[in-house]
Design an enzyme around this catalytic site. Sequence first.
Site, PDB file in Angstrom:
ATOM      1  N   ASP A 167       0.824  -1.212   0.000  1.00 51.22           N
ATOM      2  CA  ASP A 167       0.000   0.000   0.000  1.00 51.22           C
ATOM      3  C   ASP A 167       0.856   1.260   0.000  1.00 51.22           C
ATOM      4  O   ASP A 167       0.902   2.010   0.967  1.00 51.22           O
ATOM      5  CB  ASP A 167      -0.947  -0.013   1.203  1.00 51.22           C
ATOM      6  N   GLU A 168       1.529   1.482  -1.120  1.00 50.44           N
ATOM      7  CA  GLU A 168       2.295   2.708  -1.332  1.00 50.44           C
ATOM      8  C   GLU A 168       1.825   3.376  -2.612  1.00 50.44           C
ATOM      9  O   GLU A 168       1.279   2.730  -3.506  1.00 50.44           O
ATOM     10  CB  GLU A 168       3.787   2.405  -1.451  1.00 50.44           C
ATOM     11  N   TYR A 169       2.103   4.697  -2.683  1.00 51.53           N
ATOM     12  CA  TYR A 169       1.897   5.474  -3.909  1.00 51.53           C
ATOM     13  C   TYR A 169       0.447   5.552  -4.378  1.00 51.53           C
ATOM     14  O   TYR A 169       0.185   5.924  -5.518  1.00 51.53           O
ATOM     15  CB  TYR A 169       2.779   4.946  -5.052  1.00 51.53           C
TER      16      TYR A 169
END
Length: 307
Positions: A167-169
């Site tokens: 769960d990045e960017y």
Amino acid sequence: MFTLVRSRVRTAALALSAVAALAFGTTATTGAAAAPAPAPTKQGPTSVAYVEVNNNSMLNVGKYTLANGGDNVFDVAVIFAANINYDAGKKEAYLHFNENVQRVLDNADTEIRPLQQKGIKVVLSVLGNHQGAGFANFPSQQAASAFAKQMSDTVTKYGLDGIDFDDEYAEYGNNGTGQPNDSSFVHLVTALRANMPDKIISLYNIGPAASRLSYGGVDVSSKFDYAWNPYYGTWQVPGIALPKSKLSPAAVEIGGTSQSTAADLARRTVSEGYGVYLTYNLDGSDRSADVSAFTRELYGSDAVYAP
């Protein structure tokens, strides 16, 4: 201070032009399972290798064996990365593959099956893409379930061994999307596990989703097979209620983390009884010295590289 994960090359997340939404049945690749491999005899933690497929081949994961016994160094290979994208017209998330991820999937017989035939599990990582869609902001259970189906259908179609959540960017709020909510990731993981009860689901322990594992009396922690520290060169126990055998507090970037640090983290993994050791950015060079730094501590053996 910890340095935020990756120097991960962000082209996986930035390749917005290669809009390759799922088109099931349009490729020649099928999800035929690889022939079962002999059970590994090595003793010690599960070793994981993320591969940046924009720049490197998945086959590199299979080029390392232990000098003592000949077993694979790596047990899990992670394709980095597919994306969760957002269709602003339909107001819904969809699974996106840039051209390099699509190439790996379309050529599963030569990019994925050889690893599986050696006993290495191959997992697809899914990452945010700056468009506002993320694992933590599905507006309804139905929306979360629909995206879970896209992921599980992909696993089936290409004969993969599971899904990794990163769960990045996401940049929650872009394109009019909502902010993270408490129910989204719980619904998503619940649906994905129901769709693929015998496949791997892993958690790169970062972002709003990683801190939203419980909702409405349902805790999805036990639905994960693994969770790992996202900060390379450091030791950090993931904050998820899993047994030590499923956790990697150690995280190293091969060629980016010093051999002495990699060895120290591996030694600590064994001494404190953790069952997973995470590596990132395995490339096509002979990295046997870097790999041996941790295999000596994990398995009591140097690593051998076979080009």
